[in-house]
Design a protein around this motif. Structure first.
Motif, PDB file in Angstrom:
ATOM      1  N   PRO A 254      19.216   1.031  -4.672  1.00  0.00           N
ATOM      2  CA  PRO A 254      18.667  -0.181  -4.041  1.00  0.00           C
ATOM      3  C   PRO A 254      18.319  -1.261  -5.058  1.00  0.00           C
ATOM      4  O   PRO A 254      18.210  -1.002  -6.256  1.00  0.00           O
ATOM      5  N   ALA A 255      18.146  -2.472  -4.572  1.00  0.00           N
ATOM      6  CA  ALA A 255      17.732  -3.596  -5.406  1.00  0.00           C
ATOM      7  C   ALA A 255      16.280  -3.417  -5.833  1.00  0.00           C
ATOM      8  O   ALA A 255      15.558  -2.587  -5.281  1.00  0.00           O
ATOM      9  N   PRO A 256      15.817  -4.182  -6.820  1.00  0.00           N
ATOM     10  CA  PRO A 256      14.411  -4.063  -7.257  1.00  0.00           C
ATOM     11  C   PRO A 256      13.438  -4.366  -6.126  1.00  0.00           C
ATOM     12  O   PRO A 256      13.702  -5.215  -5.270  1.00  0.00           O
ATOM     13  N   ILE A 257      12.313  -3.666  -6.146  1.00  0.00           N
ATOM     14  CA  ILE A 257      11.259  -3.867  -5.154  1.00  0.00           C
ATOM     15  C   ILE A 257      10.007  -4.356  -5.879  1.00  0.00           C
ATOM     16  O   ILE A 257       9.588  -3.764  -6.877  1.00  0.00           O
ATOM     17  N   ALA A 258       9.413  -5.424  -5.375  1.00  0.00           N
ATOM     18  CA  ALA A 258       8.215  -5.983  -6.006  1.00  0.00           C
ATOM     19  C   ALA A 258       7.066  -4.989  -5.950  1.00  0.00           C
ATOM     20  O   ALA A 258       6.816  -4.358  -4.922  1.00  0.00           O
ATOM     21  N   ALA A 259       6.378  -4.865  -7.102  1.00  0.00           N
ATOM     22  CA  ALA A 259       5.229  -3.958  -7.184  1.00  0.00           C
ATOM     23  C   ALA A 259       3.927  -4.702  -7.398  1.00  0.00           C
ATOM     24  O   ALA A 259       2.860  -4.086  -7.419  1.00  0.00           O
ATOM     25  N   ASP A 260       4.003  -6.019  -7.584  1.00  0.00           N
ATOM     26  CA  ASP A 260       2.782  -6.815  -7.750  1.00  0.00           C
ATOM     27  C   ASP A 260       3.015  -8.210  -7.197  1.00  0.00           C
ATOM     28  O   ASP A 260       4.122  -8.547  -6.745  1.00  0.00           O
ATOM     29  N   GLY A 261       1.982  -9.024  -7.234  1.00  0.00           N
ATOM     30  CA  GLY A 261       2.052 -10.350  -6.651  1.00  0.00           C
ATOM     31  C   GLY A 261       3.033 -11.295  -7.335  1.00  0.00           C
ATOM     32  O   GLY A 261       3.463 -12.279  -6.731  1.00  0.00           O
ATOM     33  N   SER A 262       3.393 -11.009  -8.568  1.00  0.00           N
ATOM     34  CA  SER A 262       4.337 -11.863  -9.286  1.00  0.00           C
ATOM     35  C   SER A 262       5.786 -11.571  -8.910  1.00  0.00           C
ATOM     36  O   SER A 262       6.689 -12.323  -9.282  1.00  0.00           O
ATOM     37  N   GLY A 263       6.012 -10.473  -8.196  1.00  0.00           N
ATOM     38  CA  GLY A 263       7.368 -10.095  -7.835  1.00  0.00           C
ATOM     39  C   GLY A 263       8.001  -9.086  -8.776  1.00  0.00           C
ATOM     40  O   GLY A 263       9.129  -8.643  -8.545  1.00  0.00           O
ATOM     41  N   ASP A 266       8.128  -2.062 -10.777  1.00  0.00           N
ATOM     42  CA  ASP A 266       7.364  -1.191 -11.677  1.00  0.00           C
ATOM     43  C   ASP A 266       8.236  -0.573 -12.774  1.00  0.00           C
ATOM     44  O   ASP A 266       7.794   0.312 -13.498  1.00  0.00           O
ATOM     45  N   GLN A 267       9.462  -1.061 -12.896  1.00  0.00           N
ATOM     46  CA  GLN A 267      10.353  -0.600 -13.974  1.00  0.00           C
ATOM     47  C   GLN A 267       9.740  -0.918 -15.346  1.00  0.00           C
ATOM     48  O   GLN A 267       9.168  -1.988 -15.549  1.00  0.00           O
ATOM     49  N   THR A 268       9.856   0.014 -16.279  1.00  0.00           N
ATOM     50  CA  THR A 268       9.422  -0.232 -17.656  1.00  0.00           C
ATOM     51  C   THR A 268      10.618  -0.095 -18.593  1.00  0.00           C
ATOM     52  O   THR A 268      11.621   0.545 -18.260  1.00  0.00           O
ATOM     53  N   PHE A 269      10.506  -0.713 -19.767  1.00  0.00           N
ATOM     54  CA  PHE A 269      11.589  -0.643 -20.750  1.00  0.00           C
ATOM     55  C   PHE A 269      11.030  -0.474 -22.153  1.00  0.00           C
ATOM     56  O   PHE A 269       9.897  -0.867 -22.451  1.00  0.00           O
ATOM     57  N   LEU A 270      11.854   0.120 -22.993  1.00  0.00           N
ATOM     58  CA  LEU A 270      11.604   0.194 -24.432  1.00  0.00           C
ATOM     59  C   LEU A 270      12.930  -0.059 -25.126  1.00  0.00           C
ATOM     60  O   LEU A 270      13.929   0.612 -24.836  1.00  0.00           O
ATOM     61  N   VAL A 271      12.952  -1.047 -26.001  1.00  0.00           N
ATOM     62  CA  VAL A 271      14.140  -1.363 -26.790  1.00  0.00           C
ATOM     63  C   VAL A 271      13.868  -0.953 -28.227  1.00  0.00           C
ATOM     64  O   VAL A 271      12.879  -1.383 -28.824  1.00  0.00           O
ATOM     65  N   ASP A 272      14.729  -0.099 -28.760  1.00  0.00           N
ATOM     66  CA  ASP A 272      14.542   0.458 -30.102  1.00  0.00           C
ATOM     67  C   ASP A 272      15.737   0.054 -30.960  1.00  0.00           C
ATOM     68  O   ASP A 272      16.878   0.413 -30.653  1.00  0.00           O
ATOM     69  N   VAL A 273      15.476  -0.701 -32.009  1.00  0.00           N
ATOM     70  CA  VAL A 273      16.538  -1.251 -32.864  1.00  0.00           C
ATOM     71  C   VAL A 273      16.425  -0.664 -34.255  1.00  0.00           C
ATOM     72  O   VAL A 273      15.331  -0.624 -34.834  1.00  0.00           O
TER      73      VAL A 273
END
Length: 351
Positions: A254-263, A266-273
Protein backbone atom coordinates in the motif's frame (compact mmCIF):
# COMPACT_ATOMS: atom_id res chain seq x y z
CA UNK A 1 2.13 38.74 -1.13
CA UNK A 2 5.81 39.59 -1.51
CA UNK A 3 7.05 38.79 -5.02
CA UNK A 4 10.62 38.19 -3.82
CA UNK A 5 9.37 35.10 -1.93
CA UNK A 6 7.26 33.49 -4.68
CA UNK A 7 8.42 29.94 -5.49
CA UNK A 8 6.62 27.88 -8.11
CA UNK A 9 6.15 24.23 -7.15
CA UNK A 10 5.47 22.15 -10.24
CA UNK A 11 3.63 18.99 -9.26
CA UNK A 12 2.48 20.66 -6.04
CA UNK A 13 -0.47 18.31 -5.46
CA UNK A 14 1.62 15.11 -5.46
CA UNK A 15 2.61 13.30 -2.28
CA UNK A 16 6.07 14.87 -2.06
CA UNK A 17 4.89 18.14 -3.58
CA UNK A 18 2.50 18.70 -0.68
CA UNK A 19 5.35 18.29 1.81
CA UNK A 20 7.44 20.79 -0.19
CA UNK A 21 4.59 23.32 -0.28
CA UNK A 22 4.16 23.07 3.51
CA UNK A 23 7.90 23.40 4.12
CA UNK A 24 8.18 26.45 1.87
CA UNK A 25 5.34 28.16 3.71
CA UNK A 26 6.90 27.30 7.08
CA UNK A 27 10.17 28.88 5.93
CA UNK A 28 8.48 32.14 4.89
CA UNK A 29 8.22 31.53 1.16
CA UNK A 30 5.00 31.90 -0.82
CA UNK A 31 4.39 28.74 -2.85
CA UNK A 32 2.73 29.07 -6.24
CA UNK A 33 0.95 25.80 -6.95
CA UNK A 34 1.41 24.42 -10.45
CA UNK A 35 0.82 21.28 -12.48
CA UNK A 36 -1.38 19.99 -15.25
CA UNK A 37 -4.30 18.69 -13.15
CA UNK A 38 -6.56 21.71 -12.72
CA UNK A 39 -8.95 19.92 -10.36
CA UNK A 40 -6.18 18.73 -8.01
CA UNK A 41 -4.60 22.19 -8.09
CA UNK A 42 -7.89 23.85 -7.26
CA UNK A 43 -8.50 21.56 -4.32
CA UNK A 44 -5.02 22.20 -2.91
CA UNK A 45 -5.33 25.95 -3.50
CA UNK A 46 -8.62 26.03 -1.58
CA UNK A 47 -7.08 23.95 1.21
CA UNK A 48 -3.95 26.10 1.54
CA UNK A 49 -5.24 29.51 0.45
CA UNK A 50 -2.55 29.74 -2.24
CA UNK A 51 -2.44 30.77 -5.87
CA UNK A 52 -2.70 28.02 -8.50
CA UNK A 53 -1.41 28.17 -12.07
CA UNK A 54 -2.25 25.29 -14.39
CA UNK A 55 0.66 24.32 -16.65
CA UNK A 56 1.74 21.44 -18.83
CA UNK A 57 5.16 20.37 -20.09
CA UNK A 58 3.58 20.18 -23.54
CA UNK A 59 2.76 23.90 -23.44
CA UNK A 60 5.84 26.12 -22.94
CA UNK A 61 3.71 29.26 -22.70
CA UNK A 62 1.80 27.78 -19.76
CA UNK A 63 5.09 27.00 -18.01
CA UNK A 64 6.23 30.57 -18.59
CA UNK A 65 3.04 31.84 -16.96
CA UNK A 66 3.50 29.41 -14.06
CA UNK A 67 7.00 30.74 -13.40
CA UNK A 68 6.06 34.40 -13.89
CA UNK A 69 7.33 36.62 -11.01
CA UNK A 70 8.72 33.57 -9.18
CA UNK A 71 12.26 33.66 -7.78
CA UNK A 72 12.76 29.91 -8.31
CA UNK A 73 11.00 26.72 -9.35
CA UNK A 74 10.97 23.36 -7.56
CA UNK A 75 9.97 20.46 -9.79
CA UNK A 76 8.19 17.68 -7.88
CA UNK A 77 6.38 16.20 -10.88
CA UNK A 78 7.32 12.75 -12.06
CA UNK A 79 8.00 10.91 -14.20
CA UNK A 80 10.97 13.27 -14.35
CA UNK A 81 12.03 11.81 -17.68
CA UNK A 82 9.11 13.82 -19.07
CA UNK A 83 9.21 16.96 -16.92
CA UNK A 84 12.82 17.94 -16.19
CA UNK A 85 13.73 19.14 -19.68
CA UNK A 86 10.70 21.39 -20.25
CA UNK A 87 10.73 22.85 -16.73
CA UNK A 88 14.50 23.54 -16.85
CA UNK A 89 13.99 25.25 -20.22
CA UNK A 90 11.27 27.42 -18.67
CA UNK A 91 13.53 28.27 -15.71
CA UNK A 92 16.33 29.28 -18.09
CA UNK A 93 13.92 31.50 -20.03
CA UNK A 94 12.77 33.09 -16.77
CA UNK A 95 16.33 33.46 -15.47
CA UNK A 96 15.56 31.74 -12.16
CA UNK A 97 17.09 28.76 -10.28
CA UNK A 98 15.70 25.28 -10.85
CA UNK A 99 15.70 22.47 -8.30
CA UNK A 100 14.07 19.05 -8.53
CA UNK A 101 13.54 15.94 -6.42
CA UNK A 102 14.14 13.42 -9.20
CA UNK A 103 15.25 9.95 -8.18
CA UNK A 104 15.23 8.61 -11.75
CA UNK A 105 18.75 7.69 -12.85
CA UNK A 106 18.14 8.43 -16.52
CA UNK A 107 16.45 11.79 -15.89
CA UNK A 108 19.38 12.95 -13.79
CA UNK A 109 21.92 11.76 -16.35
CA UNK A 110 19.96 13.72 -18.98
CA UNK A 111 20.05 16.87 -16.86
CA UNK A 112 23.83 16.80 -16.52
CA UNK A 113 24.37 15.84 -20.17
CA UNK A 114 21.97 18.28 -21.79
CA UNK A 115 22.13 21.36 -19.58
CA UNK A 116 25.58 21.51 -17.98
CA UNK A 117 27.17 23.84 -20.54
CA UNK A 118 24.08 25.95 -21.19
CA UNK A 119 23.42 26.55 -17.51
CA UNK A 120 27.07 27.35 -16.77
CA UNK A 121 27.25 29.79 -19.70
CA UNK A 122 24.08 31.50 -18.50
CA UNK A 123 25.29 31.66 -14.90
CA UNK A 124 22.14 29.73 -13.97
CA UNK A 125 21.76 27.33 -11.06
CA UNK A 126 20.25 23.89 -11.69
CA UNK A 127 20.26 21.43 -8.78
CA UNK A 128 18.91 17.97 -9.71
CA UNK A 129 18.02 15.11 -7.33
CA UNK A 130 17.80 17.38 -4.28
CA UNK A 131 15.91 14.69 -2.39
CA UNK A 132 16.28 11.71 -0.09
CA UNK A 133 17.58 9.61 -2.99
CA UNK A 134 20.31 11.68 -4.59
CA UNK A 135 20.93 14.80 -2.57
CA UNK A 136 21.20 13.23 0.87
CA UNK A 137 23.60 10.49 -0.18
CA UNK A 138 25.66 12.97 -2.19
CA UNK A 139 25.97 15.29 0.82
CA UNK A 140 26.97 12.39 3.07
CA UNK A 141 29.65 11.13 0.68
CA UNK A 142 31.02 14.67 0.30
CA UNK A 143 31.08 15.15 4.08
CA UNK A 144 32.80 11.80 4.59
CA UNK A 145 35.44 12.66 1.98
CA UNK A 146 36.48 15.72 3.99
CA UNK A 147 39.90 16.86 2.81
CA UNK A 148 40.52 13.89 0.52
CA UNK A 149 40.97 14.93 -3.12
CA UNK A 150 40.03 11.45 -4.32
CA UNK A 151 39.00 8.03 -3.05
CA UNK A 152 38.92 4.47 -4.36
CA UNK A 153 35.27 3.72 -3.67
CA UNK A 154 32.11 5.01 -2.03
CA UNK A 155 29.31 2.87 -0.59
CA UNK A 156 25.85 4.20 0.33
CA UNK A 157 23.63 1.78 2.26
CA UNK A 158 19.96 2.40 3.01
CA UNK A 159 18.12 0.77 5.92
CA UNK A 160 14.38 1.49 5.77
CA UNK A 161 11.90 0.13 8.28
CA UNK A 162 9.59 -0.42 5.28
CA UNK A 163 8.95 1.14 1.90
CA UNK A 164 5.37 1.92 0.98
CA UNK A 165 5.76 3.48 -2.48
CA UNK A 166 3.64 6.35 -3.73
CA UNK A 167 1.90 6.18 -7.09
CA UNK A 168 4.58 8.57 -8.36
CA UNK A 169 7.37 6.23 -7.25
CA UNK A 170 5.73 3.32 -9.06
CA UNK A 171 5.21 5.33 -12.26
CA UNK A 172 8.74 6.76 -12.26
CA UNK A 173 10.19 3.30 -11.66
CA UNK A 174 8.23 1.88 -14.57
CA UNK A 175 9.45 4.66 -16.87
CA UNK A 176 13.07 4.07 -15.79
CA UNK A 177 12.83 0.31 -16.36
CA UNK A 178 11.35 0.90 -19.79
CA UNK A 179 14.13 3.32 -20.74
CA UNK A 180 16.78 0.81 -19.61
CA UNK A 181 15.16 -2.04 -21.50
CA UNK A 182 14.93 -4.12 -18.33
CA UNK A 183 18.66 -4.12 -17.56
CA UNK A 184 20.14 -2.72 -14.38
CA UNK A 185 22.98 -0.21 -14.11
CA UNK A 186 26.09 -0.07 -11.95
CA UNK A 187 29.07 2.32 -11.84
CA UNK A 188 32.52 0.73 -11.91
CA UNK A 189 35.96 2.05 -12.91
CA UNK A 190 34.45 5.41 -13.80
CA UNK A 191 32.01 3.87 -16.30
CA UNK A 192 28.37 2.86 -16.42
CA UNK A 193 27.79 -0.86 -16.94
CA UNK A 194 24.54 -2.41 -18.16
CA UNK A 195 23.94 -5.69 -16.36
CA UNK A 196 21.48 -8.51 -17.03
CA UNK A 197 22.39 -10.68 -14.02
CA UNK A 198 20.60 -10.47 -10.68
CA UNK A 199 21.83 -7.88 -8.19
CA UNK A 200 23.89 -9.51 -5.40
CA UNK A 201 22.46 -10.08 -1.92
CA UNK A 202 24.97 -9.21 0.82
CA UNK A 203 25.12 -8.46 4.54
CA UNK A 204 25.71 -4.93 5.83
CA UNK A 205 26.35 -4.02 9.47
CA UNK A 206 24.59 -0.71 10.09
CA UNK A 207 25.21 1.33 13.24
CA UNK A 208 22.98 0.42 16.17
CA UNK A 209 20.11 0.14 16.69
CA UNK A 210 19.71 -1.25 13.16
CA UNK A 211 22.62 -3.70 13.16
CA UNK A 212 23.29 -6.42 10.61
CA UNK A 213 20.86 -6.71 7.71
CA UNK A 214 20.55 -8.33 4.32
CA UNK A 215 20.90 -5.75 1.54
CA UNK A 216 20.51 -5.77 -2.21
CA UNK A 217 23.85 -4.57 -3.56
CA UNK A 218 24.07 -2.48 -6.72
CA UNK A 219 20.55 -1.20 -6.07
CA UNK A 220 21.54 1.81 -8.10
CA UNK A 221 19.94 5.10 -7.11
CA UNK A 222 20.38 8.78 -8.03
CA UNK A 223 23.43 9.14 -5.73
CA UNK A 224 25.40 7.04 -8.20
CA UNK A 225 24.70 9.70 -10.82
CA UNK A 226 25.44 12.76 -8.69
CA UNK A 227 28.56 11.71 -6.76
CA UNK A 228 30.89 11.10 -9.75
CA UNK A 229 29.87 14.43 -11.27
CA UNK A 230 32.08 16.25 -8.76
CA UNK A 231 34.08 13.72 -6.73
CA UNK A 232 37.01 11.65 -8.03
CA UNK A 233 35.64 8.25 -6.98
CA UNK A 234 35.65 5.58 -9.72
CA UNK A 235 33.43 3.04 -7.91
CA UNK A 236 30.14 4.20 -6.37
CA UNK A 237 27.62 1.62 -5.11
CA UNK A 238 24.28 1.89 -3.36
CA UNK A 239 22.67 -0.84 -1.23
CA UNK A 240 19.03 -1.24 -0.22
CA UNK A 241 17.64 -3.07 2.78
CA UNK A 242 16.35 -6.32 1.26
CA UNK A 243 12.95 -6.18 2.96
CA UNK A 244 12.40 -2.61 1.76
CA UNK A 245 13.43 -3.66 -1.75
CA UNK A 246 10.78 -6.39 -1.65
CA UNK A 247 8.20 -3.86 -0.40
CA UNK A 248 8.75 -1.46 -3.27
CA UNK A 249 8.76 -4.24 -5.86
CA UNK A 250 5.56 -5.90 -4.65
CA UNK A 251 2.48 -4.73 -6.60
CA UNK A 252 0.21 -4.92 -3.55
CA UNK A 253 2.29 -2.86 -1.09
CA UNK A 254 0.00 0.00 0.00
CA UNK A 255 0.87 3.68 -0.31
CA UNK A 256 2.22 5.58 2.74
CA UNK A 257 -0.24 6.23 5.55
CA UNK A 258 -0.02 9.41 7.63
CA UNK A 259 0.96 8.79 11.25
CA UNK A 260 0.91 12.39 12.48
CA UNK A 261 -0.63 15.75 11.74
CA UNK A 262 2.11 16.70 9.28
CA UNK A 263 1.25 13.76 7.02
CA UNK A 264 4.45 11.83 7.73
CA UNK A 265 4.30 8.05 7.85
CA UNK A 266 5.96 6.11 10.69
CA UNK A 267 8.67 4.82 8.34
CA UNK A 268 12.22 5.35 9.64
CA UNK A 269 15.51 5.39 7.74
CA UNK A 270 19.23 5.14 8.35
CA UNK A 271 21.72 5.99 5.61
CA UNK A 272 25.23 4.65 6.20
CA UNK A 273 28.04 5.90 3.94
CA UNK A 274 31.62 4.69 3.77
CA UNK A 275 34.38 6.14 1.61
CA UNK A 276 37.65 4.22 1.23
CA UNK A 277 41.08 5.25 0.04
CA UNK A 278 43.90 2.75 0.34
CA UNK A 279 43.65 1.32 3.83
CA UNK A 280 41.73 4.26 5.26
CA UNK A 281 37.96 4.47 5.66
CA UNK A 282 35.71 7.37 6.54
CA UNK A 283 32.05 7.14 7.44
CA UNK A 284 28.97 9.37 7.65
CA UNK A 285 25.42 8.54 8.73
CA UNK A 286 22.00 10.15 8.69
CA UNK A 287 18.79 8.98 10.34
CA UNK A 288 15.24 10.26 10.35
CA UNK A 289 11.59 9.62 9.55
CA UNK A 290 9.76 9.22 6.21
CA UNK A 291 11.86 9.33 3.04
CA UNK A 292 9.22 11.35 1.18
CA UNK A 293 8.64 13.92 3.91
CA UNK A 294 12.37 14.45 4.54
CA UNK A 295 12.81 15.50 0.91
CA UNK A 296 10.98 18.75 1.72
CA UNK A 297 13.53 20.19 4.20
CA UNK A 298 16.33 18.99 1.92
CA UNK A 299 15.12 20.82 -1.17
CA UNK A 300 13.88 23.92 0.70
CA UNK A 301 17.17 24.30 2.59
CA UNK A 302 18.91 24.02 -0.78
CA UNK A 303 16.62 26.64 -2.27
CA UNK A 304 17.23 29.05 0.61
CA UNK A 305 20.99 28.65 0.19
CA UNK A 306 20.79 29.25 -3.55
CA UNK A 307 18.69 32.39 -3.13
CA UNK A 308 20.98 33.77 -0.40
CA UNK A 309 24.15 33.11 -2.39
CA UNK A 310 25.52 30.35 -0.14
CA UNK A 311 26.71 28.29 -3.09
CA UNK A 312 30.04 27.13 -4.45
CA UNK A 313 29.19 26.59 -8.11
CA UNK A 314 26.91 27.60 -10.96
CA UNK A 315 25.44 25.55 -13.75
CA UNK A 316 24.14 22.03 -13.15
CA UNK A 317 25.57 21.00 -9.79
CA UNK A 318 25.18 18.12 -7.34
CA UNK A 319 24.25 18.88 -3.75
CA UNK A 320 27.72 18.20 -2.37
CA UNK A 321 29.34 20.25 -5.11
CA UNK A 322 27.28 23.39 -4.67
CA UNK A 323 26.83 23.40 -0.87
CA UNK A 324 29.02 23.07 2.22
CA UNK A 325 28.00 19.48 2.94
CA UNK A 326 28.63 19.20 6.72
CA UNK A 327 27.10 22.60 7.38
CA UNK A 328 24.06 21.75 5.26
CA UNK A 329 23.50 18.43 7.03
CA UNK A 330 23.82 19.98 10.48
CA UNK A 331 21.28 22.63 9.49
CA UNK A 332 18.67 19.88 9.05
CA UNK A 333 18.70 18.94 12.75
CA UNK A 334 16.62 17.71 14.47
CA UNK A 335 14.79 16.16 11.52
CA UNK A 336 17.98 14.45 10.37
CA UNK A 337 20.49 13.09 12.88
CA UNK A 338 23.85 13.44 11.14
CA UNK A 339 27.15 11.97 12.26
CA UNK A 340 30.73 11.84 10.99
CA UNK A 341 32.72 8.89 12.25
CA UNK A 342 36.33 9.69 11.40
CA UNK A 343 38.88 7.26 10.04
CA UNK A 344 38.81 3.50 10.35
CA UNK A 345 41.36 0.92 9.33
CA UNK A 346 40.93 -2.72 8.45
CA UNK A 347 38.55 -4.81 6.35
CA UNK A 348 35.30 -3.43 4.96
CA UNK A 349 32.63 -3.47 7.63
CA UNK A 350 30.02 -4.61 5.11
CA UNK A 351 31.64 -8.02 4.62
Amino acid sequence: MTSDRLVTVFGAYGHTGRFVVAELAARGFVPVLSGRNAEALGELADECGLQARVASVDDPASLDRALGSAVAVVNCAGPFALTTGPVIEAALRAGIPYLDVAAEIEANLDTFAHFRERARSAGAVVVPAMAFFGGLGDLLVTAAMGDWASADEAHIAYALSDWHPTAGTRLSGAVSRERRGGVRLRYRDGQWERRTDAAPLLQWTFPEPVGRRSVVAEFTMADVVTVPQHLAIPDVTTYMDAEAARDVAAPDTPAPIAADGSGRSDQTFLVDVTVRSGGAERRATAAGQDIYAITAPLVVEALDRVLTGRVRAAGVASAGEIFDAPDFLRALAPRIAFGLHGHEQGPPHRA
